[in-house]
Structures are given as C-alpha cells and as structure tokens.
Design a protein around this motif. Structure first.
Motif, PDB file in Angstrom:
ATOM      1  N   PHE A 449       0.857  -1.182   0.000  1.00  0.00           N
ATOM      2  CA  PHE A 449       0.000   0.000   0.000  1.00  0.00           C
ATOM      3  C   PHE A 449       0.895   1.235   0.000  1.00  0.00           C
ATOM      4  CE2 PHE A 449      -2.817  -3.222   1.448  1.00  0.00           C
ATOM      5  CZ  PHE A 449      -4.126  -2.781   1.327  1.00  0.00           C
ATOM      6  N   THR A 450       0.766   2.078  -1.030  1.00  0.00           N
ATOM      7  CA  THR A 450       1.553   3.302  -1.149  1.00  0.00           C
ATOM      8  C   THR A 450       0.625   4.506  -1.131  1.00  0.00           C
ATOM      9  OG1 THR A 450       3.247   2.198  -2.477  1.00  0.00           O
ATOM     10  CG2 THR A 450       3.143   4.595  -2.619  1.00  0.00           C
ATOM     11  N   SER A 451       0.932   5.482  -0.287  1.00  0.00           N
ATOM     12  CA  SER A 451       0.043   6.643  -0.176  1.00  0.00           C
ATOM     13  C   SER A 451       0.797   7.871   0.315  1.00  0.00           C
ATOM     14  CB  SER A 451      -1.112   6.364   0.787  1.00  0.00           C
ATOM     15  OG  SER A 451      -1.950   5.346   0.296  1.00  0.00           O
ATOM     16  N   ARG A 452       0.266   9.025  -0.043  1.00  0.00           N
ATOM     17  CA  ARG A 452       0.678  10.279   0.582  1.00  0.00           C
ATOM     18  C   ARG A 452      -0.192  10.509   1.808  1.00  0.00           C
ATOM     19  NH1 ARG A 452       3.607  13.735  -2.521  1.00  0.00           N
ATOM     20  NH2 ARG A 452       4.282  14.521  -0.476  1.00  0.00           N
ATOM     21  N   MET A 453       0.332  11.274   2.739  1.00  0.00           N
ATOM     22  CA  MET A 453      -0.437  11.672   3.916  1.00  0.00           C
ATOM     23  C   MET A 453       0.066  13.034   4.358  1.00  0.00           C
ATOM     24  SD  MET A 453       1.224   9.258   6.860  1.00  0.00           S
ATOM     25  CE  MET A 453       2.994   9.246   7.184  1.00  0.00           C
ATOM     26  N   PHE A 454      -0.840  13.839   4.849  1.00  0.00           N
ATOM     27  CA  PHE A 454      -0.493  15.200   5.234  1.00  0.00           C
ATOM     28  C   PHE A 454      -1.077  15.504   6.606  1.00  0.00           C
ATOM     29  CE2 PHE A 454      -0.657  15.035   0.593  1.00  0.00           C
ATOM     30  CZ  PHE A 454       0.640  15.455   0.283  1.00  0.00           C
ATOM     31  N   PRO A 455      -0.397  15.044   7.680  1.00  0.00           N
ATOM     32  CA  PRO A 455      -0.897  15.333   9.018  1.00  0.00           C
ATOM     33  C   PRO A 455      -0.969  16.840   9.250  1.00  0.00           C
ATOM     34  CG  PRO A 455       1.353  14.472   9.087  1.00  0.00           C
ATOM     35  CD  PRO A 455       0.868  14.293   7.693  1.00  0.00           C
ATOM     36  N   SER A 456      -1.978  17.251  10.041  1.00  0.00           N
ATOM     37  CA  SER A 456      -2.217  18.686  10.232  1.00  0.00           C
ATOM     38  C   SER A 456      -1.059  19.374  10.943  1.00  0.00           C
ATOM     39  CB  SER A 456      -3.509  18.900  11.021  1.00  0.00           C
ATOM     40  OG  SER A 456      -3.440  18.232  12.273  1.00  0.00           O
ATOM     41  N   VAL A 457      -0.319  18.621  11.768  1.00  0.00           N
ATOM     42  CA  VAL A 457       0.879  19.146  12.420  1.00  0.00           C
ATOM     43  C   VAL A 457       1.940  18.060  12.356  1.00  0.00           C
ATOM     44  CG1 VAL A 457      -0.337  20.699  13.985  1.00  0.00           C
ATOM     45  CG2 VAL A 457       0.099  18.345  14.677  1.00  0.00           C
ATOM     46  N   LYS A 458       3.187  18.448  12.601  1.00  0.00           N
ATOM     47  CA  LYS A 458       4.224  17.429  12.685  1.00  0.00           C
ATOM     48  C   LYS A 458       3.945  16.598  13.932  1.00  0.00           C
ATOM     49  CE  LYS A 458       7.951  19.792  10.255  1.00  0.00           C
ATOM     50  NZ  LYS A 458       9.340  20.307  10.317  1.00  0.00           N
ATOM     51  N   ASN A 459       3.642  15.336  13.720  1.00  0.00           N
ATOM     52  CA  ASN A 459       3.202  14.491  14.822  1.00  0.00           C
ATOM     53  C   ASN A 459       4.000  13.196  14.793  1.00  0.00           C
ATOM     54  OD1 ASN A 459       1.762  12.646  16.464  1.00  0.00           O
ATOM     55  ND2 ASN A 459      -0.103  13.865  16.237  1.00  0.00           N
ATOM     56  N   PRO A 460       4.778  12.911  15.831  1.00  0.00           N
ATOM     57  CA  PRO A 460       5.648  11.725  15.804  1.00  0.00           C
ATOM     58  C   PRO A 460       5.007  10.459  16.338  1.00  0.00           C
ATOM     59  CG  PRO A 460       6.130  13.005  17.759  1.00  0.00           C
ATOM     60  CD  PRO A 460       5.017  13.743  17.026  1.00  0.00           C
ATOM     61  N   ASN A 461       3.743  10.491  16.731  1.00  0.00           N
ATOM     62  CA  ASN A 461       3.145   9.398  17.500  1.00  0.00           C
ATOM     63  C   ASN A 461       3.009   8.104  16.706  1.00  0.00           C
ATOM     64  OD1 ASN A 461       2.916  11.261  19.515  1.00  0.00           O
ATOM     65  ND2 ASN A 461       0.693  11.502  19.362  1.00  0.00           N
ATOM     66  N   ILE A 462       3.284   6.992  17.392  1.00  0.00           N
ATOM     67  CA  ILE A 462       3.012   5.644  16.896  1.00  0.00           C
ATOM     68  C   ILE A 462       2.234   4.926  17.993  1.00  0.00           C
ATOM     69  CG2 ILE A 462       3.969   3.467  16.060  1.00  0.00           C
ATOM     70  CD1 ILE A 462       6.538   4.994  15.344  1.00  0.00           C
ATOM     71  N   THR A 463       1.005   4.512  17.677  1.00  0.00           N
ATOM     72  CA  THR A 463       0.130   3.901  18.673  1.00  0.00           C
ATOM     73  C   THR A 463      -0.326   2.534  18.182  1.00  0.00           C
ATOM     74  OG1 THR A 463      -0.667   6.105  19.294  1.00  0.00           O
ATOM     75  CG2 THR A 463      -1.961   4.226  20.047  1.00  0.00           C
ATOM     76  N   PHE A 464      -0.377   1.564  19.091  1.00  0.00           N
ATOM     77  CA  PHE A 464      -0.812   0.211  18.771  1.00  0.00           C
ATOM     78  C   PHE A 464      -2.106  -0.092  19.523  1.00  0.00           C
ATOM     79  CE2 PHE A 464       3.748   0.460  18.320  1.00  0.00           C
ATOM     80  CZ  PHE A 464       3.995  -0.209  17.135  1.00  0.00           C
ATOM     81  N   GLY A 465      -2.965  -0.896  18.908  1.00  0.00           N
ATOM     82  CA  GLY A 465      -4.211  -1.242  19.563  1.00  0.00           C
ATOM     83  C   GLY A 465      -4.703  -2.615  19.134  1.00  0.00           C
ATOM     84  N   SER A 466      -5.603  -3.201  19.926  1.00  0.00           N
ATOM     85  CA  SER A 466      -6.252  -4.455  19.551  1.00  0.00           C
ATOM     86  C   SER A 466      -7.703  -4.408  19.997  1.00  0.00           C
ATOM     87  CB  SER A 466      -5.547  -5.655  20.182  1.00  0.00           C
ATOM     88  OG  SER A 466      -5.802  -5.726  21.575  1.00  0.00           O
ATOM     89  N   TYR A 467      -8.526  -5.255  19.384  1.00  0.00           N
ATOM     90  CA  TYR A 467      -9.952  -5.290  19.680  1.00  0.00           C
ATOM     91  C   TYR A 467     -10.366  -6.726  19.983  1.00  0.00           C
ATOM     92  CZ  TYR A 467      -9.909  -0.613  17.648  1.00  0.00           C
ATOM     93  OH  TYR A 467      -9.629   0.712  17.388  1.00  0.00           O
TER      94      TYR A 467
END
Length: 483
Positions: A449-467
């Motif tokens: 999967f290749t994509s551009r992304m433009f976060p509203s601010v410079k944001n370094p966060n990496i978050t993991f989750g499970s359901y």
C-alpha cells in the motif's frame, strides 16, 4: 537563441527562484526523490548504465499542474544517494513541442539511448504523437535524433510511453495505445537498429483474450521476464470500481503469461493490481548488474485530487516511491524495498514480545518523522490489530474478516477514506514512513500500500491497539536519514 537552450535555462531559473520556498515545506520528504520545483510524474528511462543507476522523470518545472513535460534526471551509484543531473530533454522541437512524454532507456554499443513520445497539439487541442530517439555518450548530455515511429493505422493519437528491450540481438518495443474504437491496448514493435520499427501486433487489451470493457486507454506498459513467465505491467484507464479493486481514478497492475514474439500476442491470466494504496501509478522497471528486476513508481495518480495537495503552496507536488525489487511467488508479484535502503537506518530501538490487549498503547522511543517500522506478529488472538501513525493514518488488520485496511483523512472532504485487500493471514508488516508518505509491505511484499499523507501538524506518535483480544508481536524501528 536556441529554443532547447532557452527552455532549459528557464527551467533552471524556476528552480533557483523557488529553491528556498520548496525546501522550507514541512512536507518535503527525507528519503524519496522529488521534483526540485514544479510537478513530477512518471518515472522514465530507468536503467543501470556503466555501473550507475539513472532515473529520469516527467517534469513540469513551471507549474504544479500537468503541461509541456521535460525529462528531469537523477543518478546514483547505490539507489540511496541521488545526484541531480542536467535536464535531459526539453520540448524544443516541432515533434515534441507540447511535451517530451514518457519513455525508456537502453544501451546500444556503449551509447545511452532514450526512446520517448513527442506530444503535439494544434490550436484546437487536436493531438499528434511521435516516438522519438535521443542519444548520449556520457549519460548526461543528450542529442536528439528525431522521429523514429509515426502513428500506425487503427489507433488514436493516444499512443505513447515506449518501453524498449533487447532479445536475441533484436530490439522490441511495447507502447501504450488506444484504438479508434476507444479500446485500451499494449502494442508490440520490432527493430534491428532502434530507428526502423515494424508493427508486430497487439499484446493485450480491451476486448482481447476475454478482457471485456477493460479500459479505454492503456498507459506506461512494461514487458519483461520474471522467473519463467512474461509479465505485462500496465496502467489501464477507465476501469470500473469492483469491490475492493480499482479504487483510484486510474489503476496499475499486471498480467502473467507467455508472449509469442511472432504474433505479439500474450496468452495471459487475470489482471492483478500491483499496489493497493491511494497514490501509485505508471511504474517502470529495469534489470541491474546483479540480475534484480527493480521498480520505481510514481507516488501519485493523474486527476486524483492533485489540486488539493498542500505542497502546492510551496511550488512542488508529487514524488517517487522507494526503489523495489520484484519477485514472482506462487503466481503473484511480490515487491520488497531494495536491500540498499538499510544504509539509511539510524538509532535502532526494539521491543520484543510486546503485548497489546484491548487498549491503545505506545512504547518508549517509538516515535518519529521519517522511519522504518518492522513488526513481526507472533500471535493474533483478537478480532483486529491496529496501528495509528501521526494521529492521521490507521492501519488495521481484521483477522475475523481477513481484511487489511489503510485509512486516512480525505484531502477533499476531511472524512475517512479507505483502501483494502483480502489477506488470509498477516505475519510481517514493514512500514516506511516519510514526512508526507507511507509505504506498507505485508508478508514480505505479498501486498503493498503506497500513499501520501499530510498530518495537520508534525506528529511523531506511533500507537498500537487491539480489539476483543490480544496481539503478541516484536517491533523494531529505525530513523531513516541520508548520510
């Protein structure tokens, strides 16, 4: 004044004028090839010549919109450290006055030769198309040799993007085309000298070999051997969205089969999409001295929200993907980042046997702006596993439904939009995140999967989750920077 010289001078002046504005953009990428100014699209002339990799590209230096294209030029000794070279082609001659359109490069008796499409439009917008040749002895300065192929009978003027290769001392060329009946085609030609070309026949296309209603124009074909098979890589325009397939305005994929060089016909199987992301189009491949089949793609799609990219305010738009190696595995092309990209790795951090259990979770030192994230999944005892990057991109694997999803905020509406694929199991996720791009490789390149992304601010966060359960995985992260 010589028109070619004048156009190149004007382009270089645009680069100098906006250099500081371009480089001040917070969305400027760290380890991807981008235009120095203006618009970049298709990769062109990708080749390793005299030990050095050359990548040319479609370039409009004067606008962040499509127009009369030049050929920009980068070169590298290692696929990592790239040098901006002189402009290779400018639309200076009568047969290319509205653009030096896409094409390819070959070596012939020590000479680097470019074959490309000359685009011409009259005052009413009527199009003419010519296939053209240029040559260089040093790989930097090119002399145009003029037109080598005019439009054959039966095709519209949408006839372009020659990809050339040599087989058994004979040259072959595949061209993207449209018939007079508005059917997309890939067309094969042969030559003994790169200047006199003979039409062999249609390789594949709409209403051939069972392909009904499969696009009104086929762009940027590439025909090559991978394993024991012939591969036709092509970008058909006009495919209708079907389930999870063909979600972009225009799409790229491939056929696997056997090419009859006498008739030009490819006996092939089903069309398979090469990349599932939001921005991927018009890729081109080459074989290097190591025997690897390498690929660059354009990280963009024609006419797909191009006027909404925030980089436009800084006088540039679009980029190339990272270089990839292709392999054929169980009837499918796998793509993987080239080994040389490991040279970019800095500041490794690891988390072994991490447990994510029905929560949103972060880990110390796992953050960044430009990085590689490698996740080995040991066990998924949950309905779904999620990774959130920069609070603006969601990566979700629903194990229960066997569906992988990439979600981002739409540039047009601000609402969530998705790209998906079916995936029966997930064991490895390799992610390359740059300032404003993401490339995701699943299961050693089975899906990408290749994509551009433009976060509203410079944001370094990496978050993991499970359901509804837990996930056990090991995670590695490297910052990625040029030396």
């Amino acid at each position: 004044m010589d028109r070619n010289y004048d156009l190149i001078r004007q382009a270089e002046e645009m680069f100098k004028k906006y250099k500081d504005v371009v480089n001040e953009d917070e969305y400027r990428l760290h380890f991807h090839l981008m235009p120095p100014v203006g618009l970049l699209n298709d990769p062109n002339g990708f080749i390793q010549w005299q030990g050095r990799y050359h990548l040319f590209y479609q370039w409009n230096p004067f606008q962040t919109a499509h127009g009369a294209k030049f050929w920009g030029h980068y070169s590298s000794s290692n696929l990592v450290d790239w040098r901006k070279e002189k402009i290779a082609l400018a639309p200076s001659e009568w047969y290319e006055k509205n653009g030096c359109y896409s094409g390819s490069a070959v070596e012939d008796n020590g000479i680097l030769k470019l074959l490309y499409t000359g685009n011409v439009k009259d005052e009413y917008g009527n199009r003419e198309t010519y296939q053209c040749l240029a040559e260089s002895e040093n790989g930097v300065d090119f002399i145009k040799k003029g037109v080598v192929l005019r439009l054959p009978e039966g095709y519209s003027a949408h006839f372009r993007d020659p990809k050339v290769w040599k087989r058994n001392e004979k040259w072959f060329m595949v061209i993207g085309a449209q018939t007079k009946q508005l059917e997309g085609r890939a067309v094969l030609f042969a030559s003994n000298n790169l200047e006199d070309w003979t039409l062999i026949g249609d390789v594949a296309g709409t209403n051939l070999n069972g392909l009904q209603n499969f696009g009104y124009m086929w762009e940027c074909p590439d025909l090559f051997r991978l394993g024991d098979n012939d591969i036709l890589l092509v970008s058909p325009q006009g495919l209708q969205r079907t389930g999870m397939l063909y979600q972009n305005v225009y799409n790229t994929g491939y056929f696997i089969g056997t090419l009859d060089y006498e008739t030009g016909k490819l006996e092939h199987g089903n069309f398979q999409e090469l990349d599932r992301g939001f921005e991927f189009y018009a890729p081109q491949t080459t074989v290097d001295e190591k025997g690897r089949r390498l690929l660059f793609g354009w990280m963009g799609v024609p006419e797909q929200d191009e006027d909404l990219h925030p980089t436009i305010s800084h006088h540039w738009i679009h980029a190339m993907t990272i270089p990839r190696e292709l392999k054929l595995v169980n009837g499918q092309i796998y793509q993987n980042p080239v080994e040389e990209l490991k040279k970019l790795r800095r500041n490794k951090v690891s988390k072994n046997n991490a447990i994510v259990h029905e929560e949103k979770k972060t880990f110390a030192s796992f953050e960044g702006t430009a990085y590689e994230l490698l996740i080995n999944i040991h066990e998924i005892k949950a309905e779904a596993f999620e990774i959130i990057l920069k609070d603006s991109v969601w990566i979700i694997y629903n194990k229960k439904e066997c569906v992988f999803t990439l979600e981002r905020k739409s540039m047009k509406t601000g609402e969530p939009e998705i790209r998906q694929c079916k995936l029966s199991n997930l064991s490895i996720i390799q992610i390359f995140v740059d300032t404003s791009s993401i490339e995701i490789f699943l299961n050693d390149g089975q899906e990408v999967f290749t994509s551009r992304m433009f976060p509203s601010v410079k944001n370094p966060n990496i978050t993991f989750g499970s359901y509804h359960g837990k996930v056990l995985c090991s995670i590695q992260k490297w910052d990625l920077h040029q030396q």
